[in-house]
Design an enzyme around this catalytic site. Structure first.
Site, short mmCIF file in Angstrom:
data_model
loop_
_atom_site.label_atom_id
_atom_site.label_comp_id
_atom_site.label_asym_id
_atom_site.label_seq_id
_atom_site.Cartn_x
_atom_site.Cartn_y
_atom_site.Cartn_z
N GLU A 135 18.58 -3.02 2.01
CA GLU A 135 17.51 -2.07 2.22
C GLU A 135 17.14 -2.06 3.70
O GLU A 135 16.88 -3.12 4.29
CB GLU A 135 16.32 -2.52 1.37
CG GLU A 135 15.26 -1.49 1.19
CD GLU A 135 15.52 -0.56 -0.01
OE1 GLU A 135 16.64 -0.60 -0.58
OE2 GLU A 135 14.62 0.21 -0.35
N LYS B 137 11.11 -6.48 -3.78
CA LYS B 137 11.62 -5.11 -3.80
C LYS B 137 11.16 -4.46 -2.50
O LYS B 137 10.01 -4.03 -2.36
CB LYS B 137 11.10 -4.34 -5.02
CG LYS B 137 11.74 -2.98 -5.18
CD LYS B 137 11.41 -2.38 -6.53
CE LYS B 137 12.19 -1.13 -6.83
NZ LYS B 137 12.21 -0.12 -5.78
N CYS C 224 -19.71 23.44 12.61
CA CYS C 224 -18.85 22.41 13.21
C CYS C 224 -19.71 21.29 13.81
O CYS C 224 -20.62 21.57 14.60
CB CYS C 224 -17.99 23.04 14.31
SG CYS C 224 -17.02 21.83 15.21
N ARG D 132 22.48 5.91 0.59
CA ARG D 132 22.68 5.96 -0.85
C ARG D 132 23.02 7.39 -1.30
O ARG D 132 23.83 7.60 -2.18
CB ARG D 132 21.41 5.49 -1.56
CG ARG D 132 21.50 5.61 -3.07
CD ARG D 132 20.31 4.96 -3.75
NE ARG D 132 20.51 4.95 -5.18
CZ ARG D 132 20.18 5.95 -5.98
NH1 ARG D 132 19.64 7.04 -5.48
NH2 ARG D 132 20.38 5.87 -7.27
N TYR E 158 15.56 -12.58 29.63
CA TYR E 158 16.14 -12.22 30.92
C TYR E 158 17.63 -12.59 30.97
O TYR E 158 18.48 -11.78 31.34
CB TYR E 158 15.37 -12.92 32.05
CG TYR E 158 16.00 -12.70 33.39
CD1 TYR E 158 15.82 -11.48 34.04
CD2 TYR E 158 16.81 -13.66 33.98
CE1 TYR E 158 16.42 -11.24 35.26
CE2 TYR E 158 17.42 -13.44 35.20
CZ TYR E 158 17.22 -12.23 35.84
OH TYR E 158 17.83 -11.98 37.04
N GLU F 134 13.72 -11.41 -6.59
CA GLU F 134 13.71 -11.02 -5.17
C GLU F 134 12.56 -10.06 -4.93
O GLU F 134 12.00 -9.52 -5.87
CB GLU F 134 15.00 -10.25 -4.83
CG GLU F 134 16.22 -11.09 -4.82
CD GLU F 134 17.48 -10.23 -4.78
OE1 GLU F 134 17.45 -9.12 -4.21
OE2 GLU F 134 18.48 -10.68 -5.34
N TYR G 92 20.90 -7.28 -0.44
CA TYR G 92 20.63 -7.71 -1.80
C TYR G 92 21.82 -7.68 -2.75
O TYR G 92 21.67 -8.07 -3.89
CB TYR G 92 19.44 -6.96 -2.40
CG TYR G 92 19.52 -5.44 -2.39
CD1 TYR G 92 20.51 -4.78 -3.11
CD2 TYR G 92 18.58 -4.69 -1.69
CE1 TYR G 92 20.57 -3.40 -3.11
CE2 TYR G 92 18.63 -3.31 -1.69
CZ TYR G 92 19.63 -2.67 -2.40
OH TYR G 92 19.69 -1.32 -2.40
N LYS H 187 6.91 -3.21 -10.67
CA LYS H 187 6.26 -2.55 -9.54
C LYS H 187 4.77 -2.89 -9.50
O LYS H 187 4.12 -2.97 -10.56
CB LYS H 187 6.42 -1.04 -9.65
CG LYS H 187 7.89 -0.62 -9.65
CD LYS H 187 8.26 0.17 -8.45
CE LYS H 187 7.99 1.62 -8.64
NZ LYS H 187 8.45 2.40 -7.50
N ASP I 238 10.50 -1.97 0.43
CA ASP I 238 10.19 -0.54 0.35
C ASP I 238 10.83 0.18 1.54
O ASP I 238 10.22 0.38 2.57
CB ASP I 238 8.68 -0.34 0.35
CG ASP I 238 8.30 1.02 -0.18
OD1 ASP I 238 9.20 1.71 -0.70
OD2 ASP I 238 7.13 1.39 -0.08
N CYS J 52 -19.20 21.44 17.87
CA CYS J 52 -19.61 22.53 18.75
C CYS J 52 -20.60 23.48 18.09
O CYS J 52 -21.08 24.42 18.73
CB CYS J 52 -18.38 23.30 19.24
SG CYS J 52 -17.61 24.30 17.96
N CYS K 204 -12.88 25.04 12.13
CA CYS K 204 -13.77 25.52 13.18
C CYS K 204 -12.98 26.55 13.97
O CYS K 204 -11.92 26.25 14.51
CB CYS K 204 -14.19 24.36 14.09
SG CYS K 204 -14.95 24.97 15.60
N CYS L 265 -14.24 24.25 21.51
CA CYS L 265 -14.61 23.07 20.72
C CYS L 265 -13.85 21.86 21.27
O CYS L 265 -12.61 21.87 21.29
CB CYS L 265 -14.25 23.36 19.26
SG CYS L 265 -14.63 22.01 18.15
S1 IVH Z 1 19.22 -4.26 -6.51
C1 IVH Z 1 21.78 -1.90 -9.41
N1 IVH Z 1 17.44 -5.52 -5.09
O1 IVH Z 1 15.36 -0.36 -5.19
C2 IVH Z 1 20.58 -1.98 -8.60
N2 IVH Z 1 17.37 -3.15 -5.11
O2 IVH Z 1 15.60 1.51 -7.75
C3 IVH Z 1 20.88 -2.41 -7.26
N3 IVH Z 1 15.61 -2.20 -3.71
O3 IVH Z 1 18.05 1.80 -4.60
C4 IVH Z 1 19.66 -2.60 -6.49
N4 IVH Z 1 14.80 -4.10 -2.99
O4 IVH Z 1 17.03 0.68 -2.61
C5 IVH Z 1 17.90 -4.33 -5.49
N5 IVH Z 1 15.94 -6.79 -3.86
C6 IVH Z 1 16.40 -5.60 -4.25
C7 IVH Z 1 15.82 -4.40 -3.81
C8 IVH Z 1 16.33 -3.19 -4.28
C9 IVH Z 1 14.70 -2.80 -2.93
C10 IVH Z 1 15.73 -0.74 -3.90
C11 IVH Z 1 17.11 -0.21 -3.70
C12 IVH Z 1 17.46 0.57 -4.92
C13 IVH Z 1 16.15 0.73 -5.59
C14 IVH Z 1 16.38 0.66 -7.06
#
Ligand code: IVH
Length: 694
Positions: free
Chosen positions: A180, A123, A417, A144, A35, A121, A232, A323, A125, A420, A435, A441
Site C-alpha cells: 500500500e 489496514k 457578510c 490496482r 550532506y 496487520e 503486505y 474497519k 489507508d 464587509c 457575498c 470584500c
Molecule cells: S491484503 C486479497 N493487507 O485493502 C487481499 N490489504 O480491500 C489482499 N490494504 O486493496 C490485500 N492494508 O489496498 C491487505 N495489510 C493489508 C492491507 C491491505 C491495506 C488494502 C489493499 C486492498 C484493500 C482490500
C-alpha cells in the site's frame, strides 16, 4: 576518468547509495550525514551525465524523478488483485473465525482439529500497488486498477524511498510483491501548509492526495511529495516459506519496508482472543501512528490453509478486514460564526468547547451551510455530536436534544457578510450563501491575489498568503495590479502581524532585505509568463486553466477577447453560455478594465505566442519530430498540432528516422541519451519557435 574506472565507480556509488537509502528510510538509522549523502549522489549524477551508457534505470539518482509520461500503459495483473471482505462488527470477526475452522473441516471432534494461526496487520489507508522484481531489480510498478488490469507507474514508484530499487540478500529470482502506498500524516500537513501559502485550496485527506500524486505524469513532482509504502503480500513460484508471516519478515531482509513486529504493526495469534486483543490495541492507539489506517486485516497464516479455504468471487475466504468506525464525541456548541472564503462563499463554523477527538483537540467544526443547520436544528448552547471521518475537518453530525437548555431558540442565519456588510445572495439550486462584493470584500480581494500569484497562474515566488495579507493590511496591495508597483524601499523592514485562518494566533513578521529581493525578482519573472496563464490568473469566474488555454488559442490577444460578443465567444472550443456570460461580465466592469490596463503597462504577456507560431506553413515538410518534456508556450498536444500544422510529422519514439527532438523542461534522461546515441539534434522550445517563425 576512463570508461572502465567510471563504470566501476558508478557501480560502487550505486551500491553505497542504495545501502544508505535503506538505512535512512527503511531502518530509520542513517550512518552518514545528509550532506555526505548528497555529495555521493552528486558525484553519481555527474558521472552518469558523462557516461550515460552506464546509467541504470534503477539508479538511486532516479529517486528524484524526471521522467514524464503522456499516459500510463495498461498492464494485466498476473494474479488478479482481490479486495477484502470487511466488517465494522467484532461479532462478525468471531463468525469469520468460526467459518475458517469449518472451511478447514474442523468439527466438534477435538482430535481431528487443524491448528490455525492468524496474522494481524494494519489496514493502511492508501492505494494498492504491485511491484515486480527480476534478478533483484525493480522492473515494474502497477496500480490496482480494476483488479484485473492496472496502470504502469514505474517512474513514480521509483521515487518512493522505501521501495528498494535493487534487492539485497537471498531473494527469489522473479517475484511480485504487493503493498500500500500512502502519504504520511506529517507530509500531508506540510503539503497543505505549502498549498495554503500559495493560495491554493488544501487537500482533504492523505489517501486522496496519495492517489492524485501517484497518477501525476511528471515523476519529479511525485518525488517532491514524500510518499511511503508498506508491503503486505509476496507472490513467487519458488518461495522458501510456507506461511505469510515468514514471507513478509524475510522480505524485510531483501530491503523492503515490512511492518515491524516490535511496534505491533504485525502480530500472530492462535485464536479469536489474540485477534481481539490486536483490534482493541489499535482501536485505542491508531491515532498515534505517523500514517492513517482505517482498520485491521486478519489473515490465515499458512499458505496451504489459505489454498484450502480458497476464494469467493471477489475476495479470499482466508482474510477479512475489521474497519474502525469514525469516532464521535459530544461537546458544547458555544457559538456559530461565519467564514468568508476566497470566492465569497460563506461557511458557518461551530465554535466548540475543546474536545479530544481522533488524536487531536477539536475547537471548531464545519456546519456546511444554512440547510444543514436547519435540517439538524443546530442551536447555540446545544450539546452536539462531532465526528472525524476520512476528512481532516471535523463535522457536526447531530444534536443531543435531550440536553437542550430550556429557553434555546432556532439559529438565525446571517443575511449580511460578516467581513464587509454586503447583503448575501444565494443562487437557486445552490446550498451556499455568497457575498457578491467581489472587489470590495477583504477575503475575496486577498483570495484573488492569492490565486493570481499561485504556481499555475503567475507563479510569483517569494510571495505567499502571509505576505499578501500583510501588504493588504498595510494598504500596499488593493488589487493585483498593485503587485507591479511594489518598491524595495516600501518593503524592506516592513513589519506586519499574521494570524491563522481563523484570525487567531497572531505573530509578527518583518520583511528582510533578502526576501524583498526574492519577492521583486519573482514579480519581475512573472512578466514572462505566457498569455494563457495570465488569462487564468485574472480569476474570471469559470475560466480555469483549460478554458484559458482554449481562449488564448482561439482569440490570440486579450483585446480580441475583450471585444468579443457572446456569440463570438461561443465559437471558441469548449466555451458555453455560462462561461461566455461570465467573461462578458468581467470585461464590462470598469474596475477590471483599469486593472487590465495597468497590468499591460507593467509588461505582462497579453498576446499568445502559441497560436502565432501554430499558423499553417510548410516549413517543416518531410521532417519528423519527437517531443519530450513540458513546454512553456505549448501544451503537449499544442506543440504536436503546431508541428503538423507546419507540415512536419510527430512520432512517439526516437529512431533513426527522427530529424529533431524538441526538448521541454524535465525531458526524460533516457530519451536524451537515445537521441545523443543516434546523433539526432535535440533542440529547445525556443529553437523550435524560431524554426517555424523564420
Ligand atoms: S491484503 C486479497 N493487507 O485493502 C487481499 N490489504 O480491500 C489482499 N490494504 O486493496 C490485500 N492494508 O489496498 C491487505 N495489510 C493489508 C492491507 C491491505 C491495506 C488494502 C489493499 C486492498 C484493500 C482490500
Amino acid at each position: 576518468m576512463n570508461a572502465n574506472t567510471a563504470r566501476e565507480r558508478i557501480h560502487q556509488l550505486t551500491v553505497e547509495l542504495n545501502d544508505h537509502n535503506h538505512k535512512y528510510y527503511v531502518l530509520n538509522s542513517p550512518s552518514i550525514s545528509d550532506y555526505e549523502f548528497d555529495q555521493l549522489l552528486k558525484e553519481l549524477e555527474s558521472l552518469e551525465k558523462q557516461f550515460p551508457e552506464f546509467a541504470d534505470s534503477n539508479s538511486p539518482t532516479r529517486r528524484v524523478g524526471g521522467d514524464i509520461t503522456d499516459k500510463f500503459e495498461k498492464v494485466k495483473h498476473r494474479h488478479p488483485m482481490l479486495s477484502l471482505s470487511n466488517t465494522y462488527s467484532r461479532d462478525e470477526i468471531r463468525e469469520w473465525e468460526e467459518r475458517v475452522h469449518k472451511g478447514l473441516g474442523n468439527t466438534q471432534d477435538l482430535f481431528a482439529q487443524q491448528e490455525v494461526e492468524y496474522v494481524m496487520e494494519l489496514k493502511y489507508d492508501g492505494l494498492a500497488i504491485s511491484l515486480t522484481y527480476e534478478n533483484g531489480k525493480l522492473v515494474r510498478g502497477v496500480t490496482r486498477g480494476d483488479g484485473e488490469t492496472g496502470e504502469d507507474i514505474t517512474p513514480n514508484i521509483r521515487t518512493i524511498r522505501t521501495v528498494p530499487l535493487a534487492l539485497r540478500g537471498n531473494h527469489p529470482g522473479e517475484f511480485e510483491i504487493r503493498g500500500e502506498v500512502f502519504m504520511p500524516k506529517k507530509e500531508f500537513e506540510r503539503l497543505n501548509r505549502e498549498r495554503l501559502e500559495q493560495g491554493e485550496e488544501p487537500y482533504a485527506n492523505p489517501r486522496n492526495t496519495a492517489a492524485g500524486t501517484l497518477k501525476q505524469q511528471d515523476s519529479a513532482e511525485v518525488a517532491k511529495r514524500k510518499l511511503d509504502c508498506f508491503l503486505y503480500s509476496v507472490f513467487a513460484d519458488d518461495l522458501p516459506y510456507d506461511n505469510h508471516f515468514d514471507a513478509l519478515i524475510h522480505a524485510a531482509e531483501w530491503g523492503f519496508k515490512a511492518p515491524s513486529h516490535r511496534d505491533n504493526y504485525i502480530n500472530k495469534a492462535n485464536g479469536i482472543d489474540g485477534i481481539m486483543a490486536f483490534i482493541e490495541y489499535w482501536d485505542h492507539h491508531r491515532h498515534d501512528l505517523p500514517f492513517e489506517i482505517d482498520g485491521i486485516v486478519i489473515k490465515v497464516n499458512s499458505f496451504s490453509q489459505q489454498q484450502e479455504l480458497g476464494l469467493t468471487a471477489k475476495s479470499p475466504r482466508w482474510a477479512i478486514a475489521y474497519k474502525f468506525k469514525a469516532e464521535t464525541v459530544s461537546t458544547l456548541l458555544k457559538k456559530i460564526t461565519y467564514q468568508v472564503g476566497r470566492t465569497g462563499a460563506i461557511t458557518p463554523v461551530a465554535n466548540l468547547e475543546p474536545v479530544h477527538l481522533a488524536g487531536t483537540t477539536v475547537k471548531r467544526a464545519s456546519l456546511h451551510n444554512a440547510d444543514q443547520i436547519a435540517k439538524l436544528d443546530i442551536r447555540e448552547g446545544d450539546m452536539v455530536f462531532v465526528e472525524k471521518g476520512g476528512e481532516i475537518i471535523p463535522k457536526v453530525v447531530g444534536v443531543d436534544t435531550s440536553k437542550r437548555p430550556a429557553h434555546s431558540s432556532h439559529h438565525q442565519y446571517i443575511s449580511r457578510c460578516p467581513e464587509c456588510g454586503s447583503e448575501l445572495i444565494r443562487n437557486e439550486g445552490e446550498a451556499q450563501h455568497y457575498c457578491p462584493n467581489e472587489s470590495g470584500c477583504p477575503p475575496q480581494i486577498k483570495g484573488k491575489m492569492e490565486h493570481f500569484i499561485s504556481r499555475k497562474a503567475m507563479n510569483i515566488e517569494g510571495m505567499g498568503t502571509e505576505t499578501i495579507a500583510g501588504l493588504f493590511d498595510k494598504g500596499l496591495l488593493r488589487n493585483v495590479a498593485d503587485i507591479y508597483d511594489l518598491k524595495a524601499e516600501q518593503l524592506t523592514g516592513l513589519e506586519f502581524t499574521v494570524t491563522d485562518e481563523f484570525g487567531e494566533n497572531p505573530r509578527k513578521r518583518s520583511m528582510q532585505e533578502k526576501s524583498v529581493t526574492n519577492l521583486l525578482a519573482g514579480v519581475e519573472a512573472s512578466k514572462n509568463v505566457p498569455f494563457e496563464r495570465v488569462l487564468f490568473a485574472l480569476g474570471i469566474r469559470f475560466v480555469g486553466e483549460t478554458v484559458a488555454k482554449k481562449l488564448a488559442r482561439h482569440f490570440v490577444t486579450i483585446d480580441r477577447i475583450k471585444e468579443a460578443s457572446v456569440e463570438q465567444l461561443l465559437q471558441a472550443d469548449e466555451i458555453g453560455d455560462k462561461i461566455a456570460a461570465s467573461i462578458r461580465a468581467w470585461f464590462s466592469d470598469p474596475q477590471n478594465l483599469e486593472i487590465l490596463d495597468r497590468l499591460k503597462m507593467a509588461g505582462l504577456q497579453f498576446e499568445s505566442t502559441v497560436v502565432e507560431s501554430a499558423k499553417a506553413s510548410d516549413k517543416l515538410n518531410g521532417k519528423t519530430f519527437v517531443v519530450s518534456g513540458v513546454f512553456a508556450s505549448f501544451s503537449r498536444d499544442g506543440i504536436k498540432e503546431s508541428i503538423e500544422a507546419n507540415g512536419g510529422k510527430v512520432s512517439g519514439s526516437i529512431s533513426k528516422k527522427t530529424d529533431f527532438v524538441v526538448a521541454g523542461d524535465k525531458m526524460g534522461p533516457e530519451k536524451r541519451k537515445k537521441a545523443e546515441d543516434l546523433g539526432i539534434p535535440v533542440i529547445s522550445e525556443s529553437d523550435y519557435i524560431q524554426m517555424i517563425s523564420e
